[in-house]
Design an enzyme around this catalytic site. Sequence first.
Site, PDB file in Angstrom:
ATOM      1  N   GLU A 123       0.609  -1.260   0.001  1.00  0.00           N
ATOM      2  CA  GLU A 123       0.186   0.065   0.039  1.00  0.00           C
ATOM      3  C   GLU A 123       0.843   1.356   0.040  1.00  0.00           C
ATOM      4  O   GLU A 123       2.082   1.041  -0.061  1.00  0.00           O
ATOM      5  CB  GLU A 123      -1.020   0.097   1.352  1.00  0.00           C
ATOM      6  CG  GLU A 123      -2.326  -0.331   0.937  1.00  0.00           C
ATOM      7  CD  GLU A 123      -3.020   0.778   0.158  1.00  0.00           C
ATOM      8  OE1 GLU A 123      -2.453   1.653  -0.327  1.00  0.00           O
ATOM      9  OE2 GLU A 123      -4.391   0.288   0.024  1.00  0.00           O
ATOM     10  N   GLU A 177     -12.400  -4.716   9.833  1.00  0.00           N
ATOM     11  CA  GLU A 177     -13.145  -4.398   8.610  1.00  0.00           C
ATOM     12  C   GLU A 177     -14.512  -4.937   8.627  1.00  0.00           C
ATOM     13  O   GLU A 177     -15.425  -5.378   7.884  1.00  0.00           O
ATOM     14  CB  GLU A 177     -12.811  -5.467   7.524  1.00  0.00           C
ATOM     15  CG  GLU A 177     -11.400  -4.894   7.014  1.00  0.00           C
ATOM     16  CD  GLU A 177     -10.790  -5.705   6.087  1.00  0.00           C
ATOM     17  OE1 GLU A 177     -11.464  -6.389   5.227  1.00  0.00           O
ATOM     18  OE2 GLU A 177      -9.432  -5.723   5.660  1.00  0.00           O
ATOM     19  N   ASN A 179     -10.423   5.355   2.309  1.00  0.00           N
ATOM     20  CA  ASN A 179      -9.412   5.003   1.627  1.00  0.00           C
ATOM     21  C   ASN A 179      -9.200   6.458   0.553  1.00  0.00           C
ATOM     22  O   ASN A 179      -9.885   7.356   0.728  1.00  0.00           O
ATOM     23  CB  ASN A 179      -9.615   3.856   0.477  1.00  0.00           C
ATOM     24  CG  ASN A 179      -8.560   2.907   0.927  1.00  0.00           C
ATOM     25  OD1 ASN A 179      -7.378   3.027   0.925  1.00  0.00           O
ATOM     26  ND2 ASN A 179      -9.080   1.648   1.180  1.00  0.00           N
ATOM     27  N   ASP A 206      -9.932   1.205  -3.792  1.00  0.00           N
ATOM     28  CA  ASP A 206      -9.151   0.986  -2.772  1.00  0.00           C
ATOM     29  C   ASP A 206      -8.496   2.701  -2.908  1.00  0.00           C
ATOM     30  O   ASP A 206      -9.001   3.386  -2.984  1.00  0.00           O
ATOM     31  CB  ASP A 206      -8.132   0.036  -2.816  1.00  0.00           C
ATOM     32  CG  ASP A 206      -7.118  -0.477  -1.877  1.00  0.00           C
ATOM     33  OD1 ASP A 206      -6.754   0.424  -0.989  1.00  0.00           O
ATOM     34  OD2 ASP A 206      -7.109  -1.589  -1.637  1.00  0.00           O
ATOM     35  N   ASN A 231      -4.883   4.209   7.881  1.00  0.00           N
ATOM     36  CA  ASN A 231      -5.122   3.586   6.490  1.00  0.00           C
ATOM     37  C   ASN A 231      -4.485   4.359   5.108  1.00  0.00           C
ATOM     38  O   ASN A 231      -3.628   3.502   4.558  1.00  0.00           O
ATOM     39  CB  ASN A 231      -6.373   3.207   6.484  1.00  0.00           C
ATOM     40  CG  ASN A 231      -6.417   2.051   5.061  1.00  0.00           C
ATOM     41  OD1 ASN A 231      -5.713   1.075   5.244  1.00  0.00           O
ATOM     42  ND2 ASN A 231      -7.371   2.243   4.130  1.00  0.00           N
TER      43      ASN A 231
END
Length: 291
Positions: free
Chosen positions: A17, A121, A148, A197, A102
């Site tokens: 990520e 989640e 996100n 995402d 995140n």
Amino acid sequence: MTGEPHSVLDVQATLGEGPVWVKREQALYFVDIKNHRVHRFDPQSGEQRSWTAPCQVGWVLPAEDGTFLAGLQHGLARFDPANGMFAVIATPEASMPGNRLNDATVDADGRVHFGSMDDGEEATTGRLYRLDGGAVQDSGLDPVCITNGPAISPDGRTLYHTDTLGRVIHAVPLNEDGSCGEPRVFATVDAADGWPDGSVCDAEGHVWIGLWGGWRARRYAPDGRIVGEVRFPCANITKIAFGGADLRTAYATTARKGLDAAELEAQPLAGNLFAFDAGVAGLPGHLARLG
């Protein structure tokens, strides 16, 4: 969107990520959240460096003082690659141990817009914040399970904020002081196409979204229309970043998380770092102002 993605770094990340191009080093940084790793990739030499974070790390962003700001599981930290140390500077959700930070981006004034999520989640406990002048402020946007993005338009007036499990990308007006206005739906993603995402804007104001479980990244026009896609040889595409001297090379992080043994065998490149010719330039990155 002319290039076919190819693997440029075999890291087999569980949850790759947060790719970010660091101009001062002409290198790409990204993380493997679940393995608590920060990676640096030099495309000229092909060399890789890695550091171990003290816990899950969602992202690192270059800061004005030459270090980095890191989004750790339970707070913001200054990360210094010279010694590998992480020094916590803020814990905005100290009372929410089930959450983690995140994703994040930096605006032209050095403010850092970052989100949190329920690490399991399930719960609707993810919020969007901003770090401004050393102080953390809540955006005031409604909570979601997994935040996100976020990404900021070239003119700095719109923030794109993703509700991953809701499969919705919102366009949020940004005021001069960095505060958020009333969000509107920018785009939705069909269930058959995966989950939206990470996101990033290019120099033409289009928004690129990585699709988890979708085998692709998408490019959306400023009006929310899908204007292109890039297909990958693995399912979980997490985020795009633009790099290189001309910012026309797109890098993509991917993930092995959630894939069973048969899927991993069919996707041997899952979790690797990919690159492709974007056919358009990205935006120059901004440096985080830590206060």
